[in-house]
Design an enzyme around this catalytic site. Structure first.
Site, PDB file in Angstrom:
ATOM      1  N   CYS A  74      33.994 -33.804 -19.397  1.00 45.21           N
ATOM      2  CA  CYS A  74      32.984 -32.774 -19.694  1.00 45.21           C
ATOM      3  C   CYS A  74      33.562 -31.438 -19.240  1.00 45.21           C
ATOM      4  CB  CYS A  74      31.703 -33.103 -18.936  1.00 45.21           C
ATOM      5  SG  CYS A  74      30.486 -31.771 -19.001  1.00 45.21           S
ATOM      6  N   CYS A 181      33.911 -28.171 -25.744  1.00 50.30           N
ATOM      7  CA  CYS A 181      32.890 -29.070 -25.187  1.00 50.30           C
ATOM      8  C   CYS A 181      33.187 -30.417 -25.831  1.00 50.30           C
ATOM      9  CB  CYS A 181      31.493 -28.580 -25.557  1.00 50.30           C
ATOM     10  SG  CYS A 181      30.193 -29.820 -25.345  1.00 50.30           S
TER      11      CYS A 181
HETATM   12  N1  DGL Z   1      30.291 -32.547 -23.078  1.00 50.63           N
HETATM   13  C1  DGL Z   1      29.890 -31.475 -22.201  1.00 50.63           C
HETATM   14  C2  DGL Z   1      31.020 -30.437 -22.146  1.00 50.63           C
HETATM   15  O1  DGL Z   1      32.144 -30.768 -22.471  1.00 50.63           O
HETATM   16  C3  DGL Z   1      28.532 -31.014 -22.615  1.00 50.63           C
HETATM   17  C4  DGL Z   1      27.893 -30.129 -21.650  1.00 50.63           C
HETATM   18  C5  DGL Z   1      26.390 -30.130 -21.678  1.00 50.63           C
HETATM   19  O2  DGL Z   1      25.805 -31.156 -21.387  1.00 50.63           O
HETATM   20  O3  DGL Z   1      25.829 -29.063 -21.933  1.00 50.63           O
HETATM   21  O4  DGL Z   1      30.848 -29.312 -21.740  1.00 50.63           O
END
Ligand code: DGL
Length: 253
Positions: A74, A181
């Protein structure tokens, strides 16, 4: 830590599957625990203190479940919490994803670029250091507030509306798009529907190679001959999430 330990991977939901699939391709004989924190999704608009508390809880849980190394799949959690985690858990290696902007610098420096990421990532000190180091002065930053949440909820209508509203201004202006993301690689097709043909940049393959190097160096590679296992945990105990996760993963592999 020993070789038979598992590789712990976590994200605020199922987005980290786009990272895990690259890792499994390179390290098929490892055992994995994937932690999808859908209860706390999205991370993108939370404060540092909130994100650190959440990540600390997940890391403790993964270590209790005998993980030998942790992958932060993440970007937001990496940007906001990895320094804290590395200081607190000194004996554990953390492999953290970040937006693949260096890749644009190395392979596509001339192209106008759009970086899509959460507000939390774009406003972080870590991301700003990276951005200013590799800035090609033709880059737009787009904090995509709420987008990871829409992807997590699989709301196709809301997704289409969102992308039309926020991406339309960049149509014809950018050639490269950094998917900053881990949820965004899941919507490449929908992004191209608005922007037309663009080149995508994401950090998951590079991360997987780095993870393998670290495991080799630390002598932590699993020596088992057979294919490893993948266990999925969701913080809101959603069976639907588990189904979707394995469906996506198997499509990639
Ligand atoms: N997959 C997360 C990232 O790479 C998502 C973040 C979120 O939950 O807003 O930032």
């Amino acid at each position: 830590m020993n070789n038979n330990g598992k590789i712990g991977v976590f994200d605020s939901g199922i987005g980290g599957v786009t990272v895990l699939k690259e890792i499994v391709k390179i390290l098929p004989n490892e055992d994995y625990i994937y932690y999808s924190d859908s209860k706390n999704n999205p991370y993108g608009d939370k404060t540092d203190t909130e994100i650190i508390k959440i990540c600390d809880f997940i890391v403790k849980d993964l270590l209790d479940k005998e993980c030998k190394i942790i992958v932060i799949a993440c970007n937001t959690a990496s940007a906001r919490a990895v320094d804290y985690l590395r200081k607190k858990y000194k004996n554990i290696n953390f492999i953290a994803i970040e937006p693949a902007y260096k890749m644009v610098h190395d392979y596509s420096f001339e192209n106008p670029t759009l970086i899509m990421a959460t507000k939390g990532t774009i406003e972080s000190e870590k991301f700003n250091l990276l951005f200013h180091k590799y800035d090609n002065h033709k880059t737009y930053l787009l904090p995509c507030v709420g987008l990871a949440d829409i992807i997590e909820k699989e709301d196709e209508k809301a997704l289409e509306k969102y992308l039309e509203e926020y991406l339309e201004p960049y149509k014809g202006k950018v050639k490269d798009v950094v998917l900053g993301c881990t949820h965004y690689p899941l919507i490449k097709e929908q992004i191209q529907n608005v922007l037309g043909k663009v080149e995508f940049f994401e950090g998951s393959n590079r991360l997987a190679v780095h993870l393998k190097e670290v495991l080799e160096k630390e002598n932590l590679l699993n020596k088992q001959k057979e294919k490893g296992s993948i266990k999925f945990i969701d913080s809101s105990n959603s069976e639907l999430k588990e189904e979707r996760f394995f469906k996506i993963l198997n499509n990639y592999l």
